[in-house]
Design a protein around this motif. Sequence first.
Motif, PDB file in Angstrom:
ATOM      1  N   MET A 194       0.876  -1.178  -0.063  1.00 47.80           N
ATOM      2  CA  MET A 194       0.019  -0.032   0.126  1.00 47.80           C
ATOM      3  C   MET A 194       0.918   1.099   0.056  1.00 47.80           C
ATOM      4  SD  MET A 194      -3.038  -0.813   2.815  1.00 47.80           S
ATOM      5  CE  MET A 194      -3.505   0.959   2.976  1.00 47.80           C
ATOM      6  N   SER A 195       1.912   1.318   0.747  1.00 44.81           N
ATOM      7  CA  SER A 195       2.738   2.588   0.877  1.00 44.81           C
ATOM      8  C   SER A 195       4.009   2.441  -0.190  1.00 44.81           C
ATOM      9  CB  SER A 195       3.280   2.511   2.287  1.00 44.81           C
ATOM     10  OG  SER A 195       4.149   1.354   2.579  1.00 44.81           O
ATOM     11  N   MET A 196       4.388   1.494  -0.314  1.00 37.74           N
ATOM     12  CA  MET A 196       5.549   1.451  -1.317  1.00 37.74           C
ATOM     13  C   MET A 196       5.175   1.017  -2.788  1.00 37.74           C
ATOM     14  SD  MET A 196       8.164   2.176   0.486  1.00 37.74           S
ATOM     15  CE  MET A 196       8.765   2.487   2.094  1.00 37.74           C
ATOM     16  N   GLY A 197       4.038   0.690  -2.995  1.00 38.29           N
ATOM     17  CA  GLY A 197       3.634   0.411  -4.219  1.00 38.29           C
ATOM     18  C   GLY A 197       3.339  -1.011  -4.695  1.00 38.29           C
ATOM     19  N   ARG A 198       2.221  -1.323  -5.584  1.00 43.82           N
ATOM     20  CA  ARG A 198       1.727  -2.276  -6.336  1.00 43.82           C
ATOM     21  C   ARG A 198       2.860  -2.996  -6.884  1.00 43.82           C
ATOM     22  NH1 ARG A 198      -1.108   1.813  -6.215  1.00 43.82           N
ATOM     23  NH2 ARG A 198      -3.121   2.031  -5.118  1.00 43.82           N
ATOM     24  N   ARG A 199       3.978  -2.099  -7.381  1.00 44.05           N
ATOM     25  CA  ARG A 199       4.842  -2.899  -8.216  1.00 44.05           C
ATOM     26  C   ARG A 199       5.837  -3.780  -8.029  1.00 44.05           C
ATOM     27  NH1 ARG A 199       7.752   2.854  -8.879  1.00 44.05           N
ATOM     28  NH2 ARG A 199       5.531   3.337  -8.177  1.00 44.05           N
ATOM     29  N   TYR A 200       5.717  -4.046  -6.456  1.00 49.33           N
ATOM     30  CA  TYR A 200       6.624  -4.765  -5.774  1.00 49.33           C
ATOM     31  C   TYR A 200       5.915  -6.385  -5.439  1.00 49.33           C
ATOM     32  CZ  TYR A 200       9.725  -0.845  -5.148  1.00 49.33           C
ATOM     33  OH  TYR A 200      10.528   0.326  -5.216  1.00 49.33           O
ATOM     34  N   TYR A 253      17.856   0.406   7.647  1.00 50.01           N
ATOM     35  CA  TYR A 253      16.535   1.111   7.056  1.00 50.01           C
ATOM     36  C   TYR A 253      16.953   2.146   5.922  1.00 50.01           C
ATOM     37  CZ  TYR A 253      12.552  -0.264   9.765  1.00 50.01           C
ATOM     38  OH  TYR A 253      11.576  -0.847  10.580  1.00 50.01           O
ATOM     39  N   ASP A 254      17.822   2.867   6.054  1.00 55.14           N
ATOM     40  CA  ASP A 254      18.123   4.095   5.349  1.00 55.14           C
ATOM     41  C   ASP A 254      18.787   3.394   3.901  1.00 55.14           C
ATOM     42  OD1 ASP A 254      18.723   6.813   4.909  1.00 55.14           O
ATOM     43  OD2 ASP A 254      20.863   6.076   4.535  1.00 55.14           O
ATOM     44  N   GLN A 255      19.283   2.348   3.928  1.00 54.11           N
ATOM     45  CA  GLN A 255      19.914   1.859   2.609  1.00 54.11           C
ATOM     46  C   GLN A 255      18.860   1.205   1.965  1.00 54.11           C
ATOM     47  OE1 GLN A 255      22.873  -1.121   3.801  1.00 54.11           O
ATOM     48  NE2 GLN A 255      24.343   0.575   4.843  1.00 54.11           N
ATOM     49  N   LEU A 256      18.027   0.528   2.494  1.00 56.76           N
ATOM     50  CA  LEU A 256      16.798  -0.156   1.949  1.00 56.76           C
ATOM     51  C   LEU A 256      15.702   0.956   1.268  1.00 56.76           C
ATOM     52  CD1 LEU A 256      15.201  -2.689   1.179  1.00 56.76           C
ATOM     53  CD2 LEU A 256      13.989  -2.336   3.594  1.00 56.76           C
ATOM     54  N   LEU A 257      15.474   1.852   2.127  1.00 55.50           N
ATOM     55  CA  LEU A 257      14.431   2.900   1.696  1.00 55.50           C
ATOM     56  C   LEU A 257      15.128   3.864   0.719  1.00 55.50           C
ATOM     57  CD1 LEU A 257      12.849   3.888   5.107  1.00 55.50           C
ATOM     58  CD2 LEU A 257      11.859   2.600   3.571  1.00 55.50           C
ATOM     59  N   GLU A 258      16.328   4.122   0.878  1.00 54.25           N
ATOM     60  CA  GLU A 258      17.077   5.102  -0.321  1.00 54.25           C
ATOM     61  C   GLU A 258      16.804   4.226  -1.833  1.00 54.25           C
ATOM     62  OE1 GLU A 258      18.692   8.128  -2.160  1.00 54.25           O
ATOM     63  OE2 GLU A 258      18.026   8.179   0.068  1.00 54.25           O
ATOM     64  N   ARG A 259      17.009   2.900  -1.547  1.00 55.98           N
ATOM     65  CA  ARG A 259      17.041   2.278  -2.814  1.00 55.98           C
ATOM     66  C   ARG A 259      15.627   2.261  -3.498  1.00 55.98           C
ATOM     67  NH1 ARG A 259      19.615  -1.639  -1.025  1.00 55.98           N
ATOM     68  NH2 ARG A 259      18.033  -3.548  -0.546  1.00 55.98           N
ATOM     69  N   ILE A 260      14.492   2.054  -2.503  1.00 54.17           N
ATOM     70  CA  ILE A 260      13.197   2.300  -2.933  1.00 54.17           C
ATOM     71  C   ILE A 260      12.873   3.786  -3.537  1.00 54.17           C
ATOM     72  CG2 ILE A 260      10.726   2.054  -2.279  1.00 54.17           C
ATOM     73  CD1 ILE A 260      11.805  -0.264  -0.290  1.00 54.17           C
ATOM     74  N   LEU A 261      13.428   4.698  -2.760  1.00 56.03           N
ATOM     75  CA  LEU A 261      13.063   5.951  -3.197  1.00 56.03           C
ATOM     76  C   LEU A 261      13.570   6.286  -4.468  1.00 56.03           C
ATOM     77  CD1 LEU A 261      13.857   8.267   0.034  1.00 56.03           C
ATOM     78  CD2 LEU A 261      11.632   8.440  -1.390  1.00 56.03           C
ATOM     79  N   VAL A 262      14.996   5.855  -5.095  1.00 56.80           N
ATOM     80  CA  VAL A 262      15.327   6.151  -6.095  1.00 56.80           C
ATOM     81  C   VAL A 262      14.717   5.405  -7.298  1.00 56.80           C
ATOM     82  CG1 VAL A 262      17.336   5.530  -7.591  1.00 56.80           C
ATOM     83  CG2 VAL A 262      17.641   6.259  -5.333  1.00 56.80           C
ATOM     84  N   GLU A 263      13.993   4.052  -6.842  1.00 53.40           N
ATOM     85  CA  GLU A 263      13.416   3.209  -7.935  1.00 53.40           C
ATOM     86  C   GLU A 263      11.817   3.958  -8.140  1.00 53.40           C
ATOM     87  OE1 GLU A 263      12.676  -0.604  -6.514  1.00 53.40           O
ATOM     88  OE2 GLU A 263      14.921  -1.048  -6.781  1.00 53.40           O
ATOM     89  N   HIS A 264      11.240   4.643  -7.218  1.00 54.68           N
ATOM     90  CA  HIS A 264      10.266   5.353  -7.425  1.00 54.68           C
ATOM     91  C   HIS A 264      10.282   6.796  -8.083  1.00 54.68           C
ATOM     92  CE1 HIS A 264       7.983   3.060  -4.342  1.00 54.68           C
ATOM     93  NE2 HIS A 264       6.925   3.702  -4.744  1.00 54.68           N
ATOM     94  N   GLU A 265      11.570   7.413  -7.810  1.00 58.63           N
ATOM     95  CA  GLU A 265      11.870   8.587  -8.766  1.00 58.63           C
ATOM     96  C   GLU A 265      12.045   8.227 -10.268  1.00 58.63           C
ATOM     97  OE1 GLU A 265      14.071  11.362  -5.716  1.00 58.63           O
ATOM     98  OE2 GLU A 265      15.257   9.657  -6.389  1.00 58.63           O
ATOM     99  N   GLU A 266      12.456   7.299 -10.353  1.00 60.92           N
ATOM    100  CA  GLU A 266      12.729   6.783 -11.980  1.00 60.92           C
ATOM    101  C   GLU A 266      11.582   6.417 -12.628  1.00 60.92           C
ATOM    102  OE1 GLU A 266      15.419   3.473 -11.433  1.00 60.92           O
ATOM    103  OE2 GLU A 266      17.068   4.739 -11.251  1.00 60.92           O
ATOM    104  N   THR A 267      10.639   5.975 -11.869  1.00 65.79           N
ATOM    105  CA  THR A 267       9.346   5.392 -12.409  1.00 65.79           C
ATOM    106  C   THR A 267       7.792   6.031 -11.981  1.00 65.79           C
ATOM    107  OG1 THR A 267       9.078   3.621 -11.013  1.00 65.79           O
ATOM    108  CG2 THR A 267      10.145   3.110 -13.070  1.00 65.79           C
TER     109      THR A 267
END
Length: 511
Positions: A194-200, A253-267
Amino acid sequence: MAAVVFENCFILFLICIFSLLCYSFIFKKPKNSRRGRDLPPSPPSLPIVGHLHLLLSTLTHKSLQKISSKYGSLLHLRFLNVPIILVSSASMAYEIFKAHDLNISDRGVSANGESLVFGSSGFLFAPYGDYLKFMKKLAVTKLLRPQALEQAQGVRAVELERFYANLLEKAKKKESVEIGMEVMKLTSNMIFRMSMGRRYSEESGYAERVMELTTKSFNLTKKIFFANMLRTTLGKLGISLFRKEIMGVSCEYDQLLERILVEHEETLAEDDQDKDMMDFLLEVCGDEKAEYKITRDHIKSLFVEVFLGGTDPSTRATEWTMAEILNNHKILEKMRQEIDTVVGKARLIQESDLPNLPYLQAVVKEGLRMYPPIPLVLREFQESCEIKGYYVPEKTGLVVNVYGVMRDPDSWEDPDEFKPERFLDYASRSGQEEQMREQGMKYLPFGAGRRGCLGSNLASILQGTAIGTMVQCFDWRVKGDKINMEETLGGLILTMATPLECTPVPRLGPF
């Protein structure tokens, strides 16, 4: 030799603590004078430790309940040099939240610096100000609004079906399951997607990693609050307890969430229908005209707290409620009869069925009444005030024992018995609006006031569908005649001392 040096250092450390406490309590005048006015009643205390000796049990909420039953529902306590106002009745809670809600809008817990776990960029312990107001408005109007919850209903339905399929697979193999663990997977997957995206997908491993970090964080909560309490007493010594552990989890947490943030910015989705919470927050982060300029750390901290607030508390509440259901065969049969009548036997229960299942809803509410996931609500009086004629100095802590409030025999008939029927007419009772608000203070599983839980509607949906699925689709074999209902505190969460483990037996389906 090293052992002797360590022992000497430890003894010196204890002497320093004792000396500081003696100075604080014997030579130093209290910062807040009573000015001739009486503080609330207080049980007998001891030098130095104050009322700490009254907390004889690791179950703090039960110790405080016992104190209140003996000395009253409004008390002034002192733990070391930390003053506390303890509230344990609905009428007293109503009095405080009605007249002093703004004054107690801070939690009185120091943020852990730059950590993403209860840190300064977080929402949970932020002081009541522009940032908190902005994030609360964003949550109410964007992230947790009814339309957003409805939009994500399909995601939750997919995860509920996966939950059912997993239990069915274990049932076919006659394997026992730990209810809490299975529900934790369900809630983690729902909230993550719900929060990070249905894409995962589940195969991405992100949701599982978040669940691991959330468990680590909850194991740290008791240490964090202990360190905060000692920081109040020993702050001048510059002691920073558990910092290495806290920052270790924060970095993961920071490493995981930064990776997800970057993926969201790209798409980043252009269509509002495909946007998730992360997309909305990234847009706000990049909006120069926003009411409050949030940063990437604000976003990361918010999601850490969404995981913490949405997974373990809901999981524990569901586990407690299922244990009570399995201990009460008549309640189980009554629930099944209602579900079979409304839903039928040819399909799985859905969220849209919940409004037509009043007894299921009553069971969920009764579980939260008897076993509130967070049994103690913490606040702090920012300014001195008067309550029921008693003087309360500024910077005094407030503890509302919601466990005690919801088991108060003056408010609840047979408070220690699991009786869902008490909630069947709860919402429909007539009376003046003011009386209804006061009556509502009897029931505080999600807190109250400006700092009450914003996700209560979502929590009720998650618990209702999870419990409904387990009751509708399976019989459950348990060891022994009764399930062990002993309590413990996992961090600050009310947890079963013995995890609920039983074997599912297919009743309906497969769907």
